[in-house]
Design a protein around this motif. Structure first.
Motif, PDB file in Angstrom:
ATOM      1  N   ASP A 118      28.578  -3.112  52.319  1.00 44.48           N
ATOM      2  CA  ASP A 118      29.324  -4.210  51.709  1.00 44.48           C
ATOM      3  C   ASP A 118      28.526  -5.498  51.882  1.00 44.48           C
ATOM      4  O   ASP A 118      28.158  -5.878  53.004  1.00 44.48           O
ATOM      5  CB  ASP A 118      30.694  -4.330  52.363  1.00 44.48           C
ATOM      6  CG  ASP A 118      31.518  -5.440  51.730  1.00 44.48           C
ATOM      7  OD1 ASP A 118      31.379  -5.662  50.518  1.00 44.48           O
ATOM      8  OD2 ASP A 118      32.292  -6.085  52.453  1.00 44.48           O
ATOM      9  N   GLU A 119      28.241  -6.183  50.782  1.00 44.48           N
ATOM     10  CA  GLU A 119      27.391  -7.383  50.837  1.00 44.48           C
ATOM     11  C   GLU A 119      28.064  -8.525  51.593  1.00 44.48           C
ATOM     12  O   GLU A 119      27.394  -9.362  52.190  1.00 44.48           O
ATOM     13  CB  GLU A 119      27.061  -7.829  49.407  1.00 44.48           C
ATOM     14  CG  GLU A 119      26.208  -6.818  48.637  1.00 44.48           C
ATOM     15  CD  GLU A 119      25.898  -7.312  47.237  1.00 44.48           C
ATOM     16  OE1 GLU A 119      26.426  -8.395  46.860  1.00 44.48           O
ATOM     17  OE2 GLU A 119      25.138  -6.638  46.531  1.00 44.48           O
ATOM     18  N   ARG A 120      29.378  -8.588  51.595  1.00 46.90           N
ATOM     19  CA  ARG A 120      30.057  -9.716  52.262  1.00 46.90           C
ATOM     20  C   ARG A 120      30.082  -9.562  53.778  1.00 46.90           C
ATOM     21  O   ARG A 120      29.897 -10.519  54.508  1.00 46.90           O
ATOM     22  CB  ARG A 120      31.489  -9.840  51.738  1.00 46.90           C
ATOM     23  CG  ARG A 120      31.583 -10.186  50.250  1.00 46.90           C
ATOM     24  CD  ARG A 120      33.012 -10.099  49.754  1.00 46.90           C
ATOM     25  NE  ARG A 120      33.523  -8.725  49.926  1.00 46.90           N
ATOM     26  CZ  ARG A 120      34.786  -8.383  49.723  1.00 46.90           C
ATOM     27  NH1 ARG A 120      35.669  -9.321  49.394  1.00 46.90           N
ATOM     28  NH2 ARG A 120      35.169  -7.130  49.881  1.00 46.90           N
ATOM     29  N   THR A 121      30.315  -8.339  54.231  1.00 48.26           N
ATOM     30  CA  THR A 121      30.487  -8.134  55.681  1.00 48.26           C
ATOM     31  C   THR A 121      29.314  -7.411  56.329  1.00 48.26           C
ATOM     32  O   THR A 121      29.188  -7.419  57.564  1.00 48.26           O
ATOM     33  CB  THR A 121      31.756  -7.317  55.933  1.00 48.26           C
ATOM     34  OG1 THR A 121      31.605  -6.016  55.342  1.00 48.26           O
ATOM     35  CG2 THR A 121      32.971  -7.998  55.303  1.00 48.26           C
ATOM     36  N   VAL A 175      35.215  12.772  53.717  1.00 46.43           N
ATOM     37  CA  VAL A 175      34.655  11.449  53.439  1.00 46.43           C
ATOM     38  C   VAL A 175      35.818  10.491  53.199  1.00 46.43           C
ATOM     39  O   VAL A 175      36.723  10.789  52.420  1.00 46.43           O
ATOM     40  CB  VAL A 175      33.730  11.502  52.204  1.00 46.43           C
ATOM     41  CG1 VAL A 175      33.182  10.105  51.911  1.00 46.43           C
ATOM     42  CG2 VAL A 175      32.599  12.486  52.431  1.00 46.43           C
ATOM     43  N   LYS A 176      35.790   9.303  53.890  1.00 45.03           N
ATOM     44  CA  LYS A 176      36.852   8.315  53.769  1.00 45.03           C
ATOM     45  C   LYS A 176      36.234   6.936  53.624  1.00 45.03           C
ATOM     46  O   LYS A 176      35.039   6.737  53.880  1.00 45.03           O
ATOM     47  CB  LYS A 176      37.758   8.345  55.010  1.00 45.03           C
ATOM     48  CG  LYS A 176      38.415   9.691  55.257  1.00 45.03           C
ATOM     49  CD  LYS A 176      39.428   9.637  56.409  1.00 45.03           C
ATOM     50  CE  LYS A 176      38.711   9.366  57.744  1.00 45.03           C
ATOM     51  NZ  LYS A 176      39.650   9.421  58.886  1.00 45.03           N
ATOM     52  N   THR A 177      37.083   5.996  53.189  1.00 41.78           N
ATOM     53  CA  THR A 177      36.615   4.613  53.105  1.00 41.78           C
ATOM     54  C   THR A 177      36.609   4.019  54.513  1.00 41.78           C
ATOM     55  O   THR A 177      37.504   4.250  55.324  1.00 41.78           O
ATOM     56  CB  THR A 177      37.529   3.795  52.192  1.00 41.78           C
ATOM     57  OG1 THR A 177      38.867   3.853  52.676  1.00 41.78           O
ATOM     58  CG2 THR A 177      37.505   4.330  50.771  1.00 41.78           C
ATOM     59  N   ALA A 178      35.554   3.213  54.789  1.00 39.94           N
ATOM     60  CA  ALA A 178      35.433   2.574  56.097  1.00 39.94           C
ATOM     61  C   ALA A 178      35.914   1.124  56.067  1.00 39.94           C
ATOM     62  O   ALA A 178      36.047   0.499  57.115  1.00 39.94           O
ATOM     63  CB  ALA A 178      33.990   2.643  56.579  1.00 39.94           C
ATOM     64  N   ILE A 179      36.131   0.602  54.868  1.00 35.71           N
ATOM     65  CA  ILE A 179      36.671  -0.748  54.731  1.00 35.71           C
ATOM     66  C   ILE A 179      37.745  -0.704  53.663  1.00 35.71           C
ATOM     67  O   ILE A 179      37.881   0.277  52.936  1.00 35.71           O
ATOM     68  CB  ILE A 179      35.580  -1.786  54.368  1.00 35.71           C
ATOM     69  CG1 ILE A 179      34.983  -1.456  52.985  1.00 35.71           C
ATOM     70  CG2 ILE A 179      34.499  -1.842  55.422  1.00 35.71           C
ATOM     71  CD1 ILE A 179      34.004  -2.492  52.489  1.00 35.71           C
ATOM     72  N   CYS A 180      38.491  -1.778  53.524  1.00 36.34           N
ATOM     73  CA  CYS A 180      39.570  -1.824  52.528  1.00 36.34           C
ATOM     74  C   CYS A 180      39.145  -2.627  51.311  1.00 36.34           C
ATOM     75  O   CYS A 180      38.081  -3.246  51.292  1.00 36.34           O
ATOM     76  CB  CYS A 180      40.821  -2.462  53.148  1.00 36.34           C
ATOM     77  SG  CYS A 180      40.679  -4.266  53.387  1.00 36.34           S
ATOM     78  N   CYS A 181      39.995  -2.589  50.352  1.00 36.09           N
ATOM     79  CA  CYS A 181      39.990  -3.543  49.245  1.00 36.09           C
ATOM     80  C   CYS A 181      38.749  -3.438  48.364  1.00 36.09           C
ATOM     81  O   CYS A 181      38.117  -4.448  48.022  1.00 36.09           O
ATOM     82  CB  CYS A 181      40.150  -4.976  49.739  1.00 36.09           C
ATOM     83  SG  CYS A 181      41.499  -5.189  50.918  1.00 36.09           S
ATOM     84  N   LEU A 182      38.368  -2.250  47.980  1.00 40.24           N
ATOM     85  CA  LEU A 182      37.244  -2.095  47.047  1.00 40.24           C
ATOM     86  C   LEU A 182      37.688  -2.561  45.662  1.00 40.24           C
ATOM     87  O   LEU A 182      38.809  -2.304  45.230  1.00 40.24           O
ATOM     88  CB  LEU A 182      36.799  -0.642  46.995  1.00 40.24           C
ATOM     89  CG  LEU A 182      36.308  -0.047  48.329  1.00 40.24           C
ATOM     90  CD1 LEU A 182      35.883   1.401  48.120  1.00 40.24           C
ATOM     91  CD2 LEU A 182      35.167  -0.871  48.905  1.00 40.24           C
TER      92      LEU A 182
END
Length: 636
Positions: free
Chosen positions: A46-49, A63-70
């Protein structure tokens, strides 16, 4: 290997994407070589974090998402590489393609802040036709949108004269009240607002999902007064045999524009296409009527008057027509008109003939009918077939029994065609054919016979070919079930025989040459065994050039046997020879360049029905042949 997964945009952390599964050929019960561990070798950051966007459970491969709000509108698809490592250090990798499912999280935007259109005033005082005046479009970054448009109530002058319908992703503005350029208020134009939501009919309460724009409509003057007919509807009654050119009705029209001086042109639509209209609105009959035709006895014609304005306007008057009947349709026979008689049978009733008539029976133009054999029938038909008329048949309408007067020999007459004269109560008569099919019986013994088959094949190619049936001299043609076929001596290795049907098949391995085949045919009814039937097969090669110039010709009514009777490749003769000469004359080609490649019965052609008891009906009376253009030679 590529695995596809999907996850909803703007979702929370740890949303499940896909399960990666690997397989190891080592024994799971022995050591750790078959124990697999999963990890992500190439992730997306993620470019922001600066955090990895996806994670995988090492034991399960989930496989799961490691961050929210894609955000799908930013990145609709991700590619990661997952590695599976066994206990011995060997590994395999695969690609997981993660696609984001859209949610409606963006506001719609109308593509203009002001929509302008100049439209023609609507015709007359009635409601408008609902034609589209303006198309309003909107943009939205989401894909899961349900656009809906409306006119904003009390948003400006004329808002109540218009409505907007939603068609797919755009809105169509149309008038719901008359737009009259002659009205000073209308002539100034209309200005109001339209609105769009991306949440369907119930989405107006959420301001984040709506957008608004102005609409300005100006009117353009048109020629808006159509011609007016003095009589908008006229009904007439005419007799079916009315002569062409007869005046049927006068239907003039005037146009209020130009103080009534504007000229009106006329045309007529409908009325079976049998009417014409003159300059003054006079409607005449230009061709004969047919009450029994497709249009029937009731017809409607529309007389259209068109003015000279720009654009021209038109109006319509209706002319309804009733056609009274005359006795002009001769009666006709009702099916069945194909009957059967068993060969050699004694006198018997074959069936009953009845009739009908398309004219109006109540006017005496139908039953009772009279039926009789035509005097023009051949003598042998009159000797073998009789008609017994009975006025009480068919509920008193009249009918006739068809009788066979005695035994009929199929070998002399395969079928009989008798012309039957049917007369109606008004005296109108017509002749119709009645076919009597003679059903064959096995009443003739076989005699030895021989035939020659000419086979043309492609050198080095082709497939097994059917050569027809073993031939013996037997006038009967429905007795195949009584026969059996066998080789006389040893079977030829390049030919095969169907012992039930007598069909001969040639192997695709045949070479050019001449083959002599001997067969024996037995008939259980006559007690005959091994009647000699010889078949000579002449095989010649056909060049690819000849096939490239082959043309199919379909002939009817005939059969392959009738067409080829008396014909040989070298000497010609018979019906096929006559056809070859005719083609030669038409094309202007030498006879040696017109060759017959194959002749066979066409299976798709209908033919007269035969008795259900006949297991083997005659060959359909249609023949397909192929003509090839080849270098001059002595063979086809």
């Amino acid at each position: 290997m590529t695995i596809y997964g999907e996850v909803q945009e703007n979702g929370p952390i740890h949303l499940e994407v896909a399960v990666v599964s690997a397989w190891d050929a080592d024994d799971e019960a022995e050591g750790t070589n078959a124990r697999l561990t999963y990890s992500i070798e190439k992730n997306v950051i993620d470019e922001r974090t600066g955090q990895a966007i996806f994670m995988v459970e090492p034991d399960t491969g989930l496989v799961k998402t490691a961050i929210c709000c894609l955000d799908r509108e930013t990145t609709p698809e991700y590619h990661i590489q997952v590695v599976a490592v066994d206990g011995g250090g060997l590994k395999g990798s695969g690609t997981v393609v993660v696609r984001l499912a859209d949610v409606n999280d963006n506001s719609p935007r109308l593509t203009r802040e002001l929509w302008e259109a100049e439209v023609e005033e609507t015709w007359g005082a009635g409601p408008p036709a609902g034609d589209t005046l303006l198309e309003v479009t909107a943009d939205d970054r989401d894909t899961s949108n349900y656009f809906f448009y409306r006119v904003v109530e009390a948003s400006g002058w004329g808002w109540d004269h218009f409505d907007i319908r939603t068609v797919g992703t755009y809105g169509e503005l149309y008038a719901i009240r008359t737009l009259d350029y002659e009205n000073p208020l209308h002539r100034r134009g209309f200005k109001f607002m339209v609105q769009v939501t991306d949440r369907g009919r119930g989405g107006w309460d959420d301001a984040r999902h709506t957008d608004t724009a102005w609409v300005l409509i100006r009117l353009r003057d048109v020629n808006d007064n159509p011609p007016e007919f003095r009589r908008s509807s006229v009904h007439i009654t005419v007799q079916e045999d009315t002569a062409p050119g007869t005046l049927l009705a006068s239907m003039p029209a005037v146009d209020p524009d130009m103080e009534g001086r504007q000229r009106v042109e006329y045309r007529v639509v409908g009325g079976w296409g049998a009417l014409s209209v003159e300059a003054g609105g006079s409607v005449r009959l230009w061709r004969a009527l047919d009450r029994e035709g497709e249009g029937g006895a009731e017809g409607v014609a529309r007389v259209v008057g068109v003015d000279e304005g720009q654009p021209p306007l038109s109006s319509t008057a209706t002319l309804s027509i009733t056609v009274t009947d005359v006795n002009d349709c001769p009666p006709r026979l009702l099916p069945p008109t194909v009957l059967h008689v068993r060969e050699g049978a004694s006198a018997a009733r074959l069936g009953v003939l009845t009739a009908t008539d398309d004219d109006v029976w109540e006017m005496g133009h139908g039953p009772p009918f009279a039926l009789a054999l035509a005097a023009s029938n051949p003598a042998h038909v009159l000797d073998l077939i009789a008609l017994k008329f009975d006025a009480s048949l068919d509920s008193g309408r009249g009918g006739a029994e068809v009788w066979a007067l005695g035994p009929v020999d199929r070998e002399r007459h395969r079928q009989l065609t008798a012309e039957v004269v049917v007369r109606d109560a008004g005296g109108l008569a017509a002749s119709h054919p009645v076919t009597v099919v003679v059903d064959d019986v096995n009443d003739n013994p076989m005699r030895p016979a021989a035939k020659t088959v000419y086979l043309w094949k492609i050198q080095g190619g082709g497939s097994d070919a059917s050569l027809g049936r073993v031939y013996v001299d037997d006038p009967d043609d429905w007795d195949l079930d009584d026969k059996s076929f066998a080789w006389a001596g040893s079977p030829h290795p390049l030919f095969s025989l169907n012992t039930s049907t007598g069909d001969i098949y040639a192997s695709k391995l045949l070479r050019e040459g001449r083959y002599e085949l001997q067969f024996g045919v037995s008939d259980r009814v006559w007690g005959q065994e091994d009647v000699r039937a010889n078949v000579t097969v002449g095989v010649r090669y056909l060049t690819h050039e000849a096939l490239a110039h082959a043309v199919p010709i379909t002939l009817t009514p005939t059969t392959p046997s009738a067409l080829t009777m008396g014909w040989t490749p070298k000497r010609g003769g018979g019906g096929l020879g006559t056809l070859t000469q005719a083609v030669t004359k038409v094309l202007g080609e030498p006879t040696s360049t017109i060759e017959i490649v194959s002749v066979y019965g066409h299976p798709d052609t209908p033919y007269a029905p035969v008795s259900p008891a006949a297991a083997h009906p005659p060959t359909p009376p249609t023949t397909r042949l192929y003509r090839a253009r080849m270098p001059a030679c002595g063979w086809a």
